[in-house]
Scaffold this active site. Structure first.
Site, PDB file in Angstrom:
ATOM      1  N   GLY A  53       0.799  -1.215   0.000  1.00 20.08           N
ATOM      2  CA  GLY A  53       0.000   0.000   0.000  1.00 20.08           C
ATOM      3  C   GLY A  53       0.830   1.261   0.000  1.00 20.08           C
ATOM      4  O   GLY A  53       0.286   2.356   0.095  1.00 20.08           O
ATOM      5  N   ALA A  96      -1.057  -1.262  -4.757  1.00 21.20           N
ATOM      6  CA  ALA A  96      -2.255  -0.434  -4.905  1.00 21.20           C
ATOM      7  C   ALA A  96      -1.967   0.988  -4.426  1.00 21.20           C
ATOM      8  O   ALA A  96      -1.753   1.196  -3.228  1.00 21.20           O
ATOM      9  CB  ALA A  96      -3.421  -1.023  -4.125  1.00 21.20           C
ATOM     10  N   ASN A 113      -4.049   3.190  -4.072  1.00 21.11           N
ATOM     11  CA  ASN A 113      -5.172   3.567  -3.212  1.00 21.11           C
ATOM     12  C   ASN A 113      -6.063   2.350  -3.016  1.00 21.11           C
ATOM     13  O   ASN A 113      -6.412   1.674  -3.978  1.00 21.11           O
ATOM     14  CB  ASN A 113      -5.968   4.718  -3.842  1.00 21.11           C
ATOM     15  CG  ASN A 113      -6.836   5.440  -2.840  1.00 21.11           C
ATOM     16  OD1 ASN A 113      -7.551   4.833  -2.060  1.00 21.11           O
ATOM     17  ND2 ASN A 113      -6.773   6.764  -2.858  1.00 21.11           N
ATOM     18  N   HIS A 128      -3.273  15.783   0.484  1.00 21.42           N
ATOM     19  CA  HIS A 128      -2.956  14.775   1.496  1.00 21.42           C
ATOM     20  C   HIS A 128      -2.408  15.449   2.757  1.00 21.42           C
ATOM     21  O   HIS A 128      -2.035  16.620   2.743  1.00 21.42           O
ATOM     22  CB  HIS A 128      -1.928  13.774   0.962  1.00 21.42           C
ATOM     23  CG  HIS A 128      -2.498  12.761   0.031  1.00 21.42           C
ATOM     24  ND1 HIS A 128      -2.744  13.030  -1.297  1.00 21.42           N
ATOM     25  CD2 HIS A 128      -2.895  11.474   0.228  1.00 21.42           C
ATOM     26  CE1 HIS A 128      -3.252  11.952  -1.886  1.00 21.42           C
ATOM     27  NE2 HIS A 128      -3.363  10.999  -0.974  1.00 21.42           N
ATOM     28  N   HIS A 129      -2.316  14.640   3.807  1.00 26.72           N
ATOM     29  CA  HIS A 129      -1.724  15.089   5.062  1.00 26.72           C
ATOM     30  C   HIS A 129      -0.266  15.500   4.848  1.00 26.72           C
ATOM     31  O   HIS A 129       0.380  15.084   3.889  1.00 26.72           O
ATOM     32  CB  HIS A 129      -1.819  13.976   6.106  1.00 26.72           C
ATOM     33  CG  HIS A 129      -1.208  12.679   5.650  1.00 26.72           C
ATOM     34  ND1 HIS A 129       0.124  12.371   5.823  1.00 26.72           N
ATOM     35  CD2 HIS A 129      -1.752  11.621   4.985  1.00 26.72           C
ATOM     36  CE1 HIS A 129       0.376  11.184   5.313  1.00 26.72           C
ATOM     37  NE2 HIS A 129      -0.745  10.697   4.790  1.00 26.72           N
ATOM     38  N   LYS A 189       2.976  12.995   4.210  1.00 29.75           N
ATOM     39  CA  LYS A 189       3.151  12.186   3.005  1.00 29.75           C
ATOM     40  C   LYS A 189       4.443  12.594   2.312  1.00 29.75           C
ATOM     41  O   LYS A 189       4.727  13.792   2.147  1.00 29.75           O
ATOM     42  CB  LYS A 189       1.954  12.365   2.069  1.00 29.75           C
ATOM     43  CG  LYS A 189       1.989  11.455   0.844  1.00 29.75           C
ATOM     44  CD  LYS A 189       0.679  11.519   0.081  1.00 29.75           C
ATOM     45  CE  LYS A 189       0.708  10.645  -1.162  1.00 29.75           C
ATOM     46  NZ  LYS A 189       0.991   9.231  -0.848  1.00 29.75           N
TER      47      LYS A 189
END
Length: 266
Positions: A99, A125, A127, A155-156, A159
């Site tokens: 992930g 993946a 996402n 995004h936060h 990242k």
């Protein structure tokens, strides 16, 4: 059918915590060990305080796979760790579900070759949220008719990679149905470098990083007299877990690497 034996890398992170919970609650899954770089020799009970979690913690993936019999690795760490763990898993007969993002086309091709040589399934993946996959598919459908496109992903602030793997995957899927084209005024000039974002076959991608965000993306399309916005918002990381569960179940039936959850949904 025997339970699927699982190792999780990154159990203390926000995604990893959700993955541990999901695996422990699934009747057909069995959590065998976790990998955490700072807590070797402890148990999962030491990490999250829950009783009856006498599951060993390793700080090294190679040691873990040499000592623990497992079928699947779920890796929810960072790009460099995820890549290393993916290869270790394949070399040791374990099917990886990755992930983390930040994989180049060349890296995906290389890991695909290893998976095929080993005849092992693997899933990478960008996402795991089903809604995000639908957003990408809808954007790909619309791009045939509205090819002027920009992507804004948010995004936060912890990242590491930009653009996000989801934004890159979206641009790649759109490019399968859209010819490269220059958008905007051919004589436009950036007064501040990067103001127009990055460029993928003419698709502009803009990355936002702020505390308080989780994962959000909108695909903006424009045509004469109209615009179309396709947006997905992840409010809580539990949204990713049905996709992780699907990937674990699916990877046991594969003998090749799959990039993107949409391939499993189809």
């Amino acid at each position: 059918m025997n339970n699927i034996r699982i190792i999780i890398a990154g159990p203390r992170g926000k995604m990893g915590t959700e993955a541990v919970k999901m695996v422990l609650e699934a009747d057909q899954f069995e959590l065998k060990a976790v990998v955490d770089t700072k807590n070797a020799g402890k148990t999962l009970q030491d990490l999250n305080g829950q009783p009856a979690l006498n599951i060993p913690v390793y700080d090294d993936m190679t040691t873990c796979v040499n000592e623990i019999e497992a079928d699947v690795l779920i890796d929810l760490t960072r790009p460099e760790s995820g890549k290393a763990h993916l290869e270790i898993a394949l070399q040791n007969g374990i099917r990886p579900v990755i992930g983390t993002t930040g994989f180049s086309d060349e890296e995906i091709e290389r890991y695909s070759q290893i998976a095929e040589e080993k005849e092992l399934g693997a899933v990478i993946a960008p996402n795991f949220a089903v809604g995000a996959i639908l957003m990408m598919k809808f954007a790909q459908m619309a791009a045939k008719f509205m090819p002027d496109i920009e992507i804004i992903e948010q995004h936060h602030d912890q990242k590491l990679d930009a653009p996000s793997g989801t934004a890159m995957k979206t641009a790649q899927m759109i490019s399968e149905v859209r010819s490269p084209k220059q958008q905007g005024n051919p004589n436009e000039k950036e007064e501040l470098e990067g103001a127009r974002g990055s460029d993928y076959n003419g698709i502009r991608i803009h990355s936002v990083r702020l505390p308080g965000l989780v994962a959000h993306q909108e695909v903006l399309m424009g045509a004469t007299g109209q615009t179309l916005t396709i947006r997905h918002d992840t409010i809580d990381r539990s949204a990713f877990m049905p996709g992780v569960k699907m990937a674990v179940e699916s990877v046991m039936k594969l003998d090749l690497l799959v990039y993107g959850l949409e391939s499993l949904m189809e």
